[in-house]
Design a protein around this motif. Structure first.
Motif, PDB file in Angstrom:
ATOM      1  N   TRP A  87      41.652  88.311  98.323  1.00 42.74           N
ATOM      2  CA  TRP A  87      41.290  87.876  97.263  1.00 42.74           C
ATOM      3  C   TRP A  87      40.496  86.509  97.990  1.00 42.74           C
ATOM      4  O   TRP A  87      40.931  85.583  98.319  1.00 42.74           O
ATOM      5  CB  TRP A  87      42.309  87.250  96.412  1.00 42.74           C
ATOM      6  N   ILE A  89      38.433  83.499  97.086  1.00 41.80           N
ATOM      7  CA  ILE A  89      37.655  83.100  96.048  1.00 41.80           C
ATOM      8  C   ILE A  89      36.282  82.332  97.301  1.00 41.80           C
ATOM      9  O   ILE A  89      35.527  81.381  96.119  1.00 41.80           O
ATOM     10  CB  ILE A  89      38.813  82.219  95.510  1.00 41.80           C
ATOM     11  N   ALA A 145      50.340  81.538 103.601  1.00 44.44           N
ATOM     12  CA  ALA A 145      49.924  80.637 103.030  1.00 44.44           C
ATOM     13  C   ALA A 145      49.146  81.540 101.742  1.00 44.44           C
ATOM     14  O   ALA A 145      48.403  81.974 102.355  1.00 44.44           O
ATOM     15  CB  ALA A 145      48.567  79.519 103.623  1.00 44.44           C
ATOM     16  N   ASN A 146      48.877  81.304 100.574  1.00 49.55           N
ATOM     17  CA  ASN A 146      47.943  82.459 100.302  1.00 49.55           C
ATOM     18  C   ASN A 146      46.714  81.944  99.321  1.00 49.55           C
ATOM     19  O   ASN A 146      45.879  80.476  99.997  1.00 49.55           O
ATOM     20  CB  ASN A 146      48.758  81.653  98.050  1.00 49.55           C
ATOM     21  N   ILE A 148      43.974  82.323  97.432  1.00 49.86           N
ATOM     22  CA  ILE A 148      43.457  82.576  96.793  1.00 49.86           C
ATOM     23  C   ILE A 148      43.578  80.811  96.545  1.00 49.86           C
ATOM     24  O   ILE A 148      42.063  79.920  96.550  1.00 49.86           O
ATOM     25  CB  ILE A 148      44.456  83.353  95.310  1.00 49.86           C
ATOM     26  N   ILE A 149      43.886  80.882  97.223  1.00 48.21           N
ATOM     27  CA  ILE A 149      43.960  78.542  96.695  1.00 48.21           C
ATOM     28  C   ILE A 149      43.205  77.667  97.814  1.00 48.21           C
ATOM     29  O   ILE A 149      43.513  77.166  97.820  1.00 48.21           O
ATOM     30  CB  ILE A 149      45.603  77.912  96.804  1.00 48.21           C
ATOM     31  N   VAL A 150      43.829  78.406  98.808  1.00 45.70           N
ATOM     32  CA  VAL A 150      43.248  78.088 100.150  1.00 45.70           C
ATOM     33  C   VAL A 150      41.628  77.982 100.676  1.00 45.70           C
ATOM     34  O   VAL A 150      40.824  77.672 100.405  1.00 45.70           O
ATOM     35  CB  VAL A 150      44.145  78.658 101.246  1.00 45.70           C
ATOM     36  N   LEU A 152      39.852  78.267  97.875  1.00 43.90           N
ATOM     37  CA  LEU A 152      39.385  77.180  96.818  1.00 43.90           C
ATOM     38  C   LEU A 152      38.774  75.810  97.361  1.00 43.90           C
ATOM     39  O   LEU A 152      38.789  75.408  97.041  1.00 43.90           O
ATOM     40  CB  LEU A 152      40.543  77.744  95.303  1.00 43.90           C
ATOM     41  N   MET A 153      39.966  75.627  97.966  1.00 45.24           N
ATOM     42  CA  MET A 153      40.184  74.391  98.167  1.00 45.24           C
ATOM     43  C   MET A 153      39.033  74.182  99.241  1.00 45.24           C
ATOM     44  O   MET A 153      38.678  73.339  99.229  1.00 45.24           O
ATOM     45  CB  MET A 153      41.895  74.005  98.751  1.00 45.24           C
ATOM     46  N   TYR A 156      36.510  72.949  97.767  1.00 43.79           N
ATOM     47  CA  TYR A 156      36.072  71.798  97.471  1.00 43.79           C
ATOM     48  C   TYR A 156      35.796  71.133  98.825  1.00 43.79           C
ATOM     49  O   TYR A 156      34.698  70.294  98.404  1.00 43.79           O
ATOM     50  CB  TYR A 156      37.464  70.735  96.699  1.00 43.79           C
ATOM     51  N   ILE A 157      36.308  71.456 100.370  1.00 43.83           N
ATOM     52  CA  ILE A 157      35.977  70.529 100.955  1.00 43.83           C
ATOM     53  C   ILE A 157      35.209  70.966 101.600  1.00 43.83           C
ATOM     54  O   ILE A 157      33.963  69.948 102.248  1.00 43.83           O
ATOM     55  CB  ILE A 157      36.813  70.814 102.127  1.00 43.83           C
ATOM     56  N   TYR A 282      30.321  81.661  93.056  1.00 43.89           N
ATOM     57  CA  TYR A 282      31.417  82.498  91.818  1.00 43.89           C
ATOM     58  C   TYR A 282      30.524  83.519  90.903  1.00 43.89           C
ATOM     59  O   TYR A 282      31.217  84.257  90.776  1.00 43.89           O
ATOM     60  CB  TYR A 282      31.632  80.733  91.593  1.00 43.89           C
ATOM     61  N   VAL A 286      32.169  87.453  90.198  1.00 44.40           N
ATOM     62  CA  VAL A 286      31.997  88.695  88.989  1.00 44.40           C
ATOM     63  C   VAL A 286      30.619  89.657  89.228  1.00 44.40           C
ATOM     64  O   VAL A 286      31.199  90.678  89.033  1.00 44.40           O
ATOM     65  CB  VAL A 286      31.027  87.420  88.077  1.00 44.40           C
ATOM     66  N   TRP A 289      33.312  92.658  90.955  1.00 49.97           N
ATOM     67  CA  TRP A 289      34.179  92.745  90.670  1.00 49.97           C
ATOM     68  C   TRP A 289      33.496  93.989  89.461  1.00 49.97           C
ATOM     69  O   TRP A 289      33.410  94.934  89.155  1.00 49.97           O
ATOM     70  CB  TRP A 289      34.759  92.017  89.666  1.00 49.97           C
TER      71      TRP A 289
ATOM     72  N   MET B 272      38.225  64.462 100.045  1.00 52.61           N
ATOM     73  CA  MET B 272      39.260  66.255  99.980  1.00 52.61           C
ATOM     74  C   MET B 272      40.327  65.312 100.470  1.00 52.61           C
ATOM     75  O   MET B 272      40.791  66.789 100.239  1.00 52.61           O
ATOM     76  CB  MET B 272      38.136  65.802 101.554  1.00 52.61           C
ATOM     77  N   TYR B 275      42.434  67.671  98.312  1.00 53.34           N
ATOM     78  CA  TYR B 275      42.502  69.504  98.334  1.00 53.34           C
ATOM     79  C   TYR B 275      43.179  69.459 100.095  1.00 53.34           C
ATOM     80  O   TYR B 275      43.633  70.875  99.697  1.00 53.34           O
ATOM     81  CB  TYR B 275      41.137  69.790  98.121  1.00 53.34           C
ATOM     82  N   VAL B 279      46.264  72.509 100.739  1.00 56.11           N
ATOM     83  CA  VAL B 279      46.447  73.401 102.302  1.00 56.11           C
ATOM     84  C   VAL B 279      47.205  72.840 102.088  1.00 56.11           C
ATOM     85  O   VAL B 279      48.884  73.602 102.892  1.00 56.11           O
ATOM     86  CB  VAL B 279      45.440  73.500 103.039  1.00 56.11           C
ATOM     87  N   LEU B 282      50.475  74.200 100.713  1.00 57.99           N
ATOM     88  CA  LEU B 282      51.358  75.768 100.816  1.00 57.99           C
ATOM     89  C   LEU B 282      51.736  75.866 102.110  1.00 57.99           C
ATOM     90  O   LEU B 282      52.970  76.833 101.582  1.00 57.99           O
ATOM     91  CB  LEU B 282      49.587  76.719 100.805  1.00 57.99           C
TER      92      LEU B 282
END
Lengths: 355, 306
Positions: A87, A89, A145-146, A148-150, A152-153, A156-157, A282, A286, A289, B272, B275, B279, B282
């Motif tokens: 996944w 993202i 580590a998942n 999806i979250i990595v 996504l983070m 932002y970074i 993002y 969409v 999919w 940063m 965020y 990581v 996690l």
């Protein structure tokens, strides 16, 4: 209890799939019209403006094609990862890194001739975007580590990193304090196709899409990827190198989004500035999919969602509707398609009397 | 230790961590029922907007807070319908919910940008506030902080000490067995989805009613995603969620203070921090984990008729 029960279809009827897409679009448009009405805007006229803005003139269609380019590349990357059930993202961040990489090359060697500088920028974007895909892949494999979250983070970074560069060390001293780099030298700008407003990035899209299609169709690695995506457990059992496939997929996924960033910086805005980030990464999810991860359909879906963006710009101008309207549409289309797939995958039959 | 720096920092850590705490508790509840909802960010901003709008138009912050929970539940209900009725992919549906929620909040909230609304301020308990450290840090917070702190043990009691909680957990761990035992698995999953959405909406309400009394776009700034990560870090346990949320609150508050103090670090690099910490957290969670602590049927749709 209803006298009906659901059962999983062996095969999907093609006409059901064909019905789902227009129904989903229609439903989403209806809800959006209602929202416009709630805000005291003319709903029917609004939907008309949406279509007119997107398809009303030859300029509009050209604009749709231009916006479809980054969406297509990001979405291709996302789809490759989703195929392996990874996944990703993070197309948004990988796009940002690609733009940063390409800009670094453009600012470093502004005097190089275009035939050397442009490939260099493309390579830098591929590497930088790929790196942003590689990090979550390694963290997933080595640290569990998942992703999806990595990913996504990392979005932002990446955006903050872009800000840091254009507000700081890359800021053009002649920009009157605006956060942007100097405009690229002519050699660093991807050219127009003939005297149209389209640029050669479109050709890059067609070529990349074609190569990927051939890759999945005819190479052993492509076959392994497809097989692993369809049944992860069986693929591992058959000894397919899942770890290597995952790394490869994330490098490719990130690199493709990176290319989108390169084309946006070079061909569309000719410099790096924060407004390059408009959420293509993002939208790409969409699109992937909607297209059921199929490269050909991704082309079509990219064009449609680009058209939505162009149409919303028209709405913004004429009815002062916020740009967020596009996000609502995207979310609604995706949700209705997800729900609609049910009708393709399941059928109904009369419940038999319990024996 | 410099009390003038650390005591306000700790108090700010709690305020900054409270929206994350609400959202994390909500996602724990949802995931315990076997449904993963990545729409937390979307539910939070919609909750924030609903709370702001109601507070501004009625002048009743407590009512606004409650309505924010309803708004969060309504949005979560879309996820419930897609996943529980139509068996759509839970990951993609949650993402779509975040896209939709963010769009809705920006769209409906644009006319409210820059306005202010009545909200919650610190409670004044003269004798308790005089207690050193504890007084200024924890006993002079606003009402919503105490509600969030109450939610954590309540959630624990619900999950581990009630029959409904047991049934909800079994819907997340062994849905087939639970269904065979006569439990209505889909109903318990609905409960998890809707109640989790309400908590996420409350987390958003904290942002617009207590943390700030303003409306701006992008108010949540990734807090919903941090909450999703914290669920893993907390091993799905409400108590650990408090620690995790305040840790993040602390980093966010510290980052703001460093910016204000004018360090040589550019603000984009400081921003940063939360965020990057997500990581790190996690990775740490995966290291510390003994077995798989996630609900066994998390993210797997069930067919109620088979």
């Amino acid at each position: 209890m209803l006298p009906l029960r659901t059962f999983k279809r062996q095969e999907t009827h093609w006409w059901v799939s064909c019905l789902i897409f227009p129904t989903a679009i229609g439903l989403s448009l209806a809800i959006c019209a209602l929202l416009l009405k709630l805000q005291g805007k003319p709903a029917i006229q609004g939907i008309g403006l949406l279509f007119q803005g997107a398809f009303g003139s030859h300029w509009a269609i050209q604009d749709c094609l231009l916006k479809a380019i980054p969406i297509f590349l990001c979405s291709l990357g996302v789809a490759v990862a989703f195929r392996l059930q990874v996944w990703n993202i993070g197309a948004e961040g990988q796009f940002a890194l690609g733009a940063i990489g390409a800009t670094a090359a453009a600012l470093q060697w502004p005097g190089l001739p275009g035939y050397a500088l442009l490939p260099l920028m493309a390579a830098a974007a591929l590497a930088a975007g790929g790196l942003w895909g590689f990090i979550p892949a390694v963290l997933k494999l080595r640290m569990r580590a998942n992703e999806i979250i990595v990913t996504l983070m990392l979005n932002y970074i990446a955006i903050l990193l872009l800000d840091y560069l254009v507000y700081g060390r890359w800021k053009d001293p002649q920009s009157f304090g605006f956060p942007m780099t100097a405009i690229f030298s002519d050699n660093a700008i991807v050219g127009r196709i003939g005297d149209t407003g389209l640029h050669w990035g479109l050709a890059l899209c067609v070529a990349t899409g074609g190569v990927l299609w051939l890759f999945f169709r005819f190479t052993r690695l492509g076959y392994e990827l497809k097989a692993s995506g369809e049944n992860l457990g069986a693929a591992r059992y058959a000894g397919l190198p899942y770890e290597r496939l995952l790394i490869l997929v994330m490098l490719l996924s990130g690199g493709l989004a990176g290319w989108a960033g390169f084309l946006e910086a070079s061909a569309t805005i000719n410099r790096l500035q924060p407004s390059i980030m408009v959420g293509y990464g993002y939208t790409a999810i969409v699109v992937a999919w909607l297209a059921r991860l199929n490269p050909l359909s991704i082309g079509l879906a990219s064009f449609l969602l680009a058209a939505l963006r162009v149409g919303v710009e028209n709405l913004q101008l004429d009815l002062q509707v916020p740009a967020a309207f596009g996000g609502i549409m995207e979310g609604l289309i995706l949700l209705t398609i997800l729900a609609g797939s049910f009708f393709a995958d399941y059928g109904w039959q009369w419940r038999r009397r319990s024996a | 230790m410099n009390g003038e720096f650390f005591i306000p920092l700790l108090a700010a850590a709690i305020q900054s961590g409270t929206p994350i705490l609400f959202a994390t508790l909500g996602e724990i509840l949802t995931e315990k029922s076997g449904v993963i909802n990545l729409g937390v960010e979307g539910m939070m901003v919609v909750g924030a907007l609903a709370a702001f709008w109601i507070a501004q138009s009625t002048g009743a912050p407590l009512l606004a807070f409650l309505i924010a929970g309803v708004a969060g539940s309504l949005l979560a209900g879309i996820h419930g319908a897609v996943c529980l009725w139509f068996r759509g992919n839970q990951v993609v549906s949650g993402l779509a919910l975040t896209i939709l929620g963010t769009g809705l909040a920006d769209f409906l909230g644009t006319p409210l940008i820059g306005q202010s609304a009545p909200g919650f301020g610190p409670v004044h308990l003269p004798t308790l506030a005089a207690i050193p450290i504890l007084g200024p840090v924890i006993l002079t917070q606003d009402l919503l902080v105490y509600i969030s702190l109450l939610c954590a043990p309540l959630l624990w009691v619900f999950l581990y000490k009630t029959r409904w909680g047991l049934a909800l957990r079994s819907a997340g761990e062994f849905p087939e067995a639970a269904a065979a035992a006569g439990l209505n698995v889909v109903a318990y999953r609905w409960l998890g989805v809707l109640a989790g959405g309400a908590l996420a909406g409350w987390g958003g309400a904290y942002l617009s009613l207590a943390y700030t009394h303003l409306w701006t776009n992008g108010m949540s700034a990734g807090r919903g995603w941090i909450a999703v990560a914290l669920v893993i870090f907390a091993f799905w346990r409400p108590g650990r969620a408090i620690a995790g949320a305040y840790l993040f609150g602390g980093v966010m508050a510290l980052q703001l203070r460093l910016q204000a103090a004018g360090t040589h670090w550019p603000s984009s690099i400081l921003l940063m921090l939360p965020y990057a910490l997500t990581v790190v957290v996690l990775v740490l969670a995966a290291r510390l984990e003994r077995g798989s602590e996630a609900p066994a049927a998390l993210g797997i749709n069930i067919d109620p008729h088979e």
